[in-house]
Design an enzyme around this catalytic site. Sequence first.
Site, PDB file in Angstrom:
ATOM      1  N   TYR A 132       7.112 -12.272 -17.461  1.00 20.97           N
ATOM      2  CA  TYR A 132       6.304 -12.116 -16.541  1.00 20.97           C
ATOM      3  C   TYR A 132       7.312 -11.508 -15.270  1.00 20.97           C
ATOM      4  O   TYR A 132       8.368 -12.520 -15.356  1.00 20.97           O
ATOM      5  CB  TYR A 132       5.049 -12.716 -15.643  1.00 20.97           C
ATOM      6  CG  TYR A 132       5.957 -14.041 -14.734  1.00 20.97           C
ATOM      7  CD1 TYR A 132       5.693 -14.022 -13.614  1.00 20.97           C
ATOM      8  CD2 TYR A 132       5.625 -15.341 -16.071  1.00 20.97           C
ATOM      9  CE1 TYR A 132       6.807 -14.827 -12.940  1.00 20.97           C
ATOM     10  CE2 TYR A 132       6.558 -16.990 -15.039  1.00 20.97           C
ATOM     11  CZ  TYR A 132       6.927 -16.665 -13.463  1.00 20.97           C
ATOM     12  OH  TYR A 132       7.101 -17.334 -12.928  1.00 20.97           O
ATOM     13  N   CYS A 133       7.107 -10.777 -14.747  1.00 22.49           N
ATOM     14  CA  CYS A 133       7.630 -10.371 -13.621  1.00 22.49           C
ATOM     15  C   CYS A 133       6.395 -10.512 -11.909  1.00 22.49           C
ATOM     16  O   CYS A 133       5.749 -11.163 -11.773  1.00 22.49           O
ATOM     17  CB  CYS A 133       8.310  -8.840 -13.764  1.00 22.49           C
ATOM     18  SG  CYS A 133       7.584  -7.313 -13.885  1.00 22.49           S
ATOM     19  N   TRP A 134       7.259  -9.472 -11.146  1.00 18.60           N
ATOM     20  CA  TRP A 134       6.700  -9.698  -9.654  1.00 18.60           C
ATOM     21  C   TRP A 134       5.179  -9.290  -9.938  1.00 18.60           C
ATOM     22  O   TRP A 134       4.396  -9.594  -9.359  1.00 18.60           O
ATOM     23  CB  TRP A 134       6.806  -8.436  -8.922  1.00 18.60           C
ATOM     24  CG  TRP A 134       6.485  -8.314  -7.558  1.00 18.60           C
ATOM     25  CD1 TRP A 134       5.852  -7.138  -6.911  1.00 18.60           C
ATOM     26  CD2 TRP A 134       6.727  -9.393  -6.467  1.00 18.60           C
ATOM     27  NE1 TRP A 134       4.737  -8.120  -5.986  1.00 18.60           N
ATOM     28  CE2 TRP A 134       5.777  -8.645  -5.440  1.00 18.60           C
ATOM     29  CE3 TRP A 134       6.806 -10.784  -6.556  1.00 18.60           C
ATOM     30  CZ2 TRP A 134       5.671  -9.835  -4.364  1.00 18.60           C
ATOM     31  CZ3 TRP A 134       6.243 -11.844  -5.263  1.00 18.60           C
ATOM     32  CH2 TRP A 134       4.978 -11.393  -4.270  1.00 18.60           C
TER      33      TRP A 134
ATOM     34  N   SER B 186       8.910  -7.120 -16.485  1.00 21.70           N
ATOM     35  CA  SER B 186       8.614  -7.319 -18.233  1.00 21.70           C
ATOM     36  C   SER B 186       8.605  -6.835 -19.252  1.00 21.70           C
ATOM     37  O   SER B 186       9.205  -6.740 -19.934  1.00 21.70           O
ATOM     38  CB  SER B 186       7.393  -8.340 -17.352  1.00 21.70           C
ATOM     39  OG  SER B 186       6.473  -7.491 -16.807  1.00 21.70           O
TER      40      SER B 186
ATOM     41  N   TYR C 103       3.671 -11.967 -11.177  1.00 21.22           N
ATOM     42  CA  TYR C 103       3.788 -13.244 -10.313  1.00 21.22           C
ATOM     43  C   TYR C 103       2.345 -13.414  -9.749  1.00 21.22           C
ATOM     44  O   TYR C 103       1.738 -14.093  -8.752  1.00 21.22           O
ATOM     45  CB  TYR C 103       5.060 -13.749  -9.541  1.00 21.22           C
ATOM     46  CG  TYR C 103       4.947 -14.071  -8.477  1.00 21.22           C
ATOM     47  CD1 TYR C 103       4.756 -15.423  -8.851  1.00 21.22           C
ATOM     48  CD2 TYR C 103       4.285 -14.021  -7.454  1.00 21.22           C
ATOM     49  CE1 TYR C 103       4.802 -16.589  -7.467  1.00 21.22           C
ATOM     50  CE2 TYR C 103       4.507 -14.480  -6.527  1.00 21.22           C
ATOM     51  CZ  TYR C 103       4.605 -16.048  -6.720  1.00 21.22           C
ATOM     52  OH  TYR C 103       4.414 -17.193  -5.327  1.00 21.22           O
TER      53      TYR C 103
END
Length: 343
Positions: free
Chosen positions: A88-90, A96, A117
């Site tokens: 996962y990323c933001w 991602s 996130y």
Amino acid sequence: FTAEPWLHTYSEIIDVRSPAEFAEDHWPGAINLPVLDDAERAEVGTLYRQVDPFTARKRGASLVAQNIARHLQTHFADKGRDYHPLIYCWRGGQRSASLALVLSQVGWQVTVLQGGYKTYRAWVRRQLQTLPQEFTYRVLCGPTGSGKTQLLRHLQQRGAQVLDLEKLACHRGSVLGAEWGTSQPTQKSFESQLVQAFLQWDPAKPVWVESESAKVGQLHLPPALWQAITQADCVEVQLPLEERVKGLIAHYPHWIAHPQALKEKLLSLKSRYGQACLQRWFELIDAQDWPQFVRELLQQHYDPTYRHGLQQHFNRIRARLELPDLSESSLQEAAVRLRGMSF
């Protein structure tokens, strides 16, 4: 979103955001493999704003490729065919997707968390609106230095469910309560830790907690948790004043070692107690008369503050527990008595 069940499904949970984003808060159990570090992320953002999006994407792609290559040569070098990470990323976007694309081309099965996130954070906020209300609480009240934190530790050792807010917040909840050399977690990280604690517990069993204000240092308790604690049954712990003085001197050696820092902290109380009172405390500090200093600080500041808080928020006293001292035997015996109390 608890780490342990998800790790039965996935080999690893990977947070590809920058180290600063990861430090602010992350999914408990996740590891940080940034595809852009803090400086690189700032550089790309500056290019996006000051030059144009195309130039920013081109530079970003170059940096991401270099970082992914390094991760492949290090972290992923020993992963087998059955490796299956969750990434996962933001917000589940390009960062991602970049790592997921490369790993999937290697032949690994990769899952990207939809929404990133932000999805996890929204889930934490929802949980904190409802989870605290599912539990029954037993609140340990008592003036500063009466052994509440030590009692929580002994209760936990005996299998009780304990919410140690001061430990999670890295703060003892008073003007002198900051942990020496340690900063508090961010509000988001604190809330993540709270949710993980609740998810480990059985709602059919009580949760023991120490009476706190709505803030522990700079961190705010979630409103649902604060409301539940202030409506709970309480046990007031009582300890002779001289035993409290001895215990506090033993538990706060950093202030004795740094008297100037202690004075600077006490300056925040000047508006409440006046210059004359502050000067008296400073003289005791200079004389290293620690027993008298602690005694006066308790009697003039901490104890009146405690009584006010008790009257305002923790007035459901159902029992009182007298401790002769803070010896291990006294604390052990008291913990046994607490566990045997019925409300």
